[in-house]
Design an enzyme around this catalytic site. Structure first.
Site, PDB file in Angstrom:
ATOM      1  N   ASP A 152      20.958  22.290 -29.371  1.00  0.00           N
ATOM      2  CA  ASP A 152      19.653  22.461 -28.726  1.00  0.00           C
ATOM      3  C   ASP A 152      19.649  21.935 -27.293  1.00  0.00           C
ATOM      4  O   ASP A 152      18.730  22.233 -26.525  1.00  0.00           O
ATOM      5  CB  ASP A 152      18.557  21.725 -29.511  1.00  0.00           C
ATOM      6  CG  ASP A 152      18.332  22.325 -30.883  1.00  0.00           C
ATOM      7  OD1 ASP A 152      18.459  23.551 -31.012  1.00  0.00           O
ATOM      8  OD2 ASP A 152      18.033  21.560 -31.819  1.00  0.00           O
TER       9      ASP A 152
ATOM     10  N   CYS B 208       3.382   1.483   2.812  1.00  0.00           N
ATOM     11  CA  CYS B 208       4.641   0.761   2.574  1.00  0.00           C
ATOM     12  C   CYS B 208       5.594   1.633   1.761  1.00  0.00           C
ATOM     13  O   CYS B 208       6.797   1.706   2.051  1.00  0.00           O
ATOM     14  CB  CYS B 208       4.372  -0.538   1.815  1.00  0.00           C
ATOM     15  SG  CYS B 208       3.321  -1.719   2.680  1.00  0.00           S
TER      16      CYS B 208
ATOM     17  N   ASP C  46      16.474  19.017 -31.954  1.00  0.00           N
ATOM     18  CA  ASP C  46      17.094  17.744 -32.306  1.00  0.00           C
ATOM     19  C   ASP C  46      18.616  17.781 -32.323  1.00  0.00           C
ATOM     20  O   ASP C  46      19.254  16.738 -32.413  1.00  0.00           O
ATOM     21  CB  ASP C  46      16.607  17.288 -33.686  1.00  0.00           C
ATOM     22  CG  ASP C  46      17.223  18.117 -34.814  1.00  0.00           C
ATOM     23  OD1 ASP C  46      17.373  19.339 -34.618  1.00  0.00           O
ATOM     24  OD2 ASP C  46      17.543  17.542 -35.864  1.00  0.00           O
TER      25      ASP C  46
ATOM     26  N   ASP D 126      12.849  24.556 -32.673  1.00  0.00           N
ATOM     27  CA  ASP D 126      14.040  24.782 -33.475  1.00  0.00           C
ATOM     28  C   ASP D 126      13.628  24.592 -34.936  1.00  0.00           C
ATOM     29  O   ASP D 126      12.686  23.852 -35.219  1.00  0.00           O
ATOM     30  CB  ASP D 126      15.125  23.775 -33.081  1.00  0.00           C
ATOM     31  CG  ASP D 126      16.319  23.831 -34.002  1.00  0.00           C
ATOM     32  OD1 ASP D 126      16.891  24.916 -34.151  1.00  0.00           O
ATOM     33  OD2 ASP D 126      16.661  22.785 -34.583  1.00  0.00           O
TER      34      ASP D 126
ATOM     35  N   CYS E 249       0.838  -1.198   0.000  1.00  0.00           N
ATOM     36  CA  CYS E 249       0.000   0.000   0.000  1.00  0.00           C
ATOM     37  C   CYS E 249       0.868   1.242   0.000  1.00  0.00           C
ATOM     38  O   CYS E 249       2.104   1.166   0.028  1.00  0.00           O
ATOM     39  CB  CYS E 249      -0.928   0.013   1.213  1.00  0.00           C
ATOM     40  SG  CYS E 249      -0.034   0.263   2.762  1.00  0.00           S
TER      41      CYS E 249
END
Length: 757
Positions: A652, A20, A648, A444, A17
């Site tokens: 960047d 825990c 990419d 970009d 639970c």
């Protein structure tokens, strides 16, 4: 010297639970050198960030063991979590529990119908003994794991959900013994029913968790089982586990590609829909990369293995999903804080409820009389101690916070699995919550909004200069550069078979161009601004001879590369990068949802504006050098609030990390992907919309789950305190809350998430 923090995944067994989870996290965070610890109930894993010079993995494992749980470092070679095994164990416990509880229920029927003890079959004493024995068998046999968990929790200074169940069932069993000596109703049969219903809830949770992790299983099943390698001049089929980097293996038509590699020989079409989501096959030739588990369609390929085992693309994708499932979203912090105090508070409330009914039963009987006729199971006629025990047990079992522990991780598990199937990988849990809150997206340009493969569209030469001379100078210098614009110029020159000359003193100027020498003559190639930039020691060459054409190129959205040699302008090249076909539609969709769009580029303003108009982007920021992107992200955050950055390239990466959510195009560089919060496996921009929709849908389910987790308790605890909630009904309601939460998370599969072009 302080080294950087490392990550460690620990498998934790014995959690049941949210209590825990809180106990394990508290134990880990208390250790020296631990920066952060996130524990996931659903996956039974803990993700720990720690400084290895302060504490070892073995000590972290020991800390979890000392808290009463079973822990082990999850190594790369370890098998992945087996939900089927847990499901089978839960089913076995369930079968035993109900096999013993069914006779108990039959023994209770006559008394339940008549409402009088003398109706017990075959007689009161025998009935009490049978229900006591069978009830004890249910609690101590299939329910043994629950009792052990409760014992471990208490002896280690905690209080989890199983403590509530254990106290409730043991108290109910005790009434069976006490009924021989005092006027108290026999609740031994109720103990059996509570434990059986509790184990039913656990079984349904295990089955639902198995469904939630189905996406991981599907990904695992995608991998090839065998590889046909070339050994000693012949072909040998071996298990995939024996394949090593550098091996050459053969892939026949219709077979799965064994692992990631490079095509050495052959030509074929490969179905990469597993990765790209696109049904169209991709042509592969010698020199092309292939991904393991994709399908070779029509030709024979010889491939050199470049990655095996946990290093392959498929395995790393699975690891990303599993790591996300171990992280947490910020909203879960609220549930975690509640859980820490919830179980002790309920234990105290249960004691007060017992005391209230035992000492003030006459007063308490008056309050709920109005509801007694509405609730058919409510019976306020038994003795004070019977009502006290009944109300106490009802409070204990209805208040179990299991649903709280399942609310967030189950939704995360389902959402991340759906994302993996759609090519959207969330690296961090908080990104799921943050992405839905973004107000603007920064794109970009090159490789993100465009295909990233620019081509020379037009060449203009200054008076007295031939195109051959211009291309020879430009291509000779640009051959030393890896920039996409340089590649386009070199390819264009090679197609026209112009000669290349020897180049010396090559120098790249970030975001602007290059300088070099050919035959001791200074050459400058780059943006128009570079040729007038005295910071780089360049003289004012003057662009009058090409100014008109530069403006025309830029007005049409093309990037201009000016070529000068020996302080003379030779001409200009117009380089154009094809827009991704889906980009305008994606931009329009983002605007419809209220998200602003921004394009960030190193191009000049005129060219950038032309591209922005083509795509429908509202805000265009041009002339930004790589080292200026982070500053622009910061500025845009102040202007719009929460922003995402989509990129990419290597340049960047800092901007991706600076944004509230960094989104990396999966076909980009490893550095960009590592810096991002979200990775789009395919370069298709529709995945950006898919990621946002997935974020919104997943977070919506998390909020719904937290509502249902609290709803049952808020509604039912007052009824339990007032004695109007039978313990069996309370346990059914508690189990129902967990089932509701898990089932609701699985409904996420029905949401419209994928963006269709």
């Amino acid at each position: 010297m302080q080294t950087s923090a490392e990550k460690l995944t620990i498998e934790v067994k014995g959690m049941h639970c949210a209590g825990c989870v809180a106990t394990v996290e508290k134990s880990l965070k208390a250790q020296p050198g631990v920066v952060e610890a996130a524990v996931n109930l659903t996956t039974e894993r803990a993700l720990v960030h720690f400084y290895p010079q302060n504490i070892s993995p073995a000590q972290l494992v020991e800390a979890v063991n000392a808290a009463g749980y079973r822990a082990a470092v999850l190594s790369e070679a370890a098998p992945r979590r087996d939900d089927d095994k847990e499901y089978k164990h839960s089913r076995r416990r369930l079968q035993i529990a109900w096999g013993l509880t069914a006779p108990v229920m039959m023994l209770m029927v006559p008394e339940m119908i008549s409402g009088h003890g003398h109706a017990a079959w075959p007689n009161q004493i025998t009935n009490t003994i049978l229900t006591l024995v069978l009830g004890a068998a249910v609690v101590f046999w299939p329910g043994a794991a629950t009792l052990r968990s409760a014992y471990n929790s208490v002896t280690h200074g905690g209080a989890n959900m199983d403590v509530l169940i254990a106290v409730g069932t043991l108290a109910s069993l005790a009434t069976g013994v006490l009924s021989f000596f005092m006027a108290v109703a026999n609740f031994a049969g109720i103990a059996a029913m509570i434990m059986a219903i509790h184990l039913t809830g656990r079984f349904i949770e295990a089955r639902a968790r198995g469904r939630a992790s189905a996406a991981i299983k599907k990904l695992l099943e995608l991998g090839a089982k065998n590889a046909r390698v070339i050994r000693n001049g012949g072909e040998l089929e071996i298990p995939i586990e024996q394949l090593t980097t550098g091996d050459f293996f053969i892939v026949r038509p219709g077979e799965k590609i064994a692992t990631d590699g490079n095509v050495i020989d052959g030509q074929s079409a490969v179905d990469e829909s597993m990765v790209s989501g696109e049904s169209m096959p991709v042509e592969k030739h010698a020199g092309d990369k292939v991904i393991g588990a994709t399908i070779n369609l029509n030709g024979r390929l010889v491939v050199e293995a470049t990655a095996v085992g946990r290093e392959t693309f498929l395995s790393q994708m699975i690891d990303l999903v599993e790591e996300l499932q171990t992280t947490k979203v910020p909203i879960q912090a609220f549930a975690d804080k509640v859980t820490v105090y919830f179980v002790p508070a309920i234990l105290a409330l249960a004691v007060l409820t017992f005391a209230g009914w035992y000492f003030f039963d006459e007063t308490l009987r008056q309050a709920p009389l109005a509801l007694q006729n509405i609730l058919p199971w409510a019976n306020l006629s038994p003795s004070a101690i019977t009502l006290a025990v009944s109300a106490m047990v009802a409070v204990l079992v209805i208040a179990c916070p299991c649903a709280l522990g399942l609310a967030t991780p189950t939704a995360l598990m389902v959402g991340s699995g759906i994302g993996a199937q759609l090519g959207v990988l969330f690296r961090r849990g908080e990104a799921i919550q943050t992405l839905k809150e973004i107000r603007a997206i920064i794109f970009d340009k090159t490789g993100t909004l465009t295909l990233g493969k620019p081509q020379v569209a037009e060449v203009y030469t200054a008076p007295g200069v031939t195109e051959r001379d211009l291309l020879t100078t430009a291509a000779s210098v640009e051959a030393a550069s890896e920039h996409p614009l340089a590649t386009a110029i070199v390819n264009y020159a090679r197609m026209r078979e112009v000669p290349f000359q020897l180049v010396s003193e090559f120098n790249a100027i970030a975001g602007k161009g290059v300088t070099a020498k050919i035959a001791e003559e200074a050459v400058v190639i780059g943006s128009p601004s570079l040729l007038n930039d005295r910071d780089f020691g360049l003289v004012d060459i003057g662009l009058d001879s090409v100014a008109e054409n530069i403006e025309r190129f830029e007005r049409n959205g093309k990037t201009v590369v000016v070529v000068a040699r020996n302080q003379r302008v030779l001409g200009a090249l117009a380089v154009a990068d094809t827009m991704k076909p889906e980009a305008p539609q994606v931009i329009a969709e983002l605007h419809e949802t209220g998200i602003e769009t921004i394009m960030l580029t190193g191009d000049n303003q005129l060219t950038a504006d032309a591209v922005g108009r083509q795509l429908g982007i509202r805000h265009v920021i041009a002339g930004v050098l790589p080292d200026g992107k982070v500053a622009e992200v910061r500025r845009l955050q102040k202007q719009f609030g929460s922003v995402a950055m989509v990129g990419d390239g290597i340049n960047d990466a800092p901007a991706l990390a600076a944004a509230n959510v960094g989104v990396a195009i999966g076909t980009g560089t490893d550095i960009a992907i590592e810096a991002a919060d979200v990775t789009l496996v395919r370069s298709d921009l529709t995945s950006v919309v898919t990621a946002i929709r997935l974020s919104q849908a997943t977070f919506r389910k998390i909020k719904q789950n937290l509502f249902w987790a609290f709803f049952y308790n808020v509604l039912a605890i007052p009824l339990a305190v007032l004695g109007l909630l039978h313990p069996v009904i309370a346990e059914i309601a508690m189990a129902s809350s967990s089932i509701t939460v898990v089932s609701n998370a699985n409904l996420l599969r029905r949401a419209k998430i994928k963006f269709e072009k």
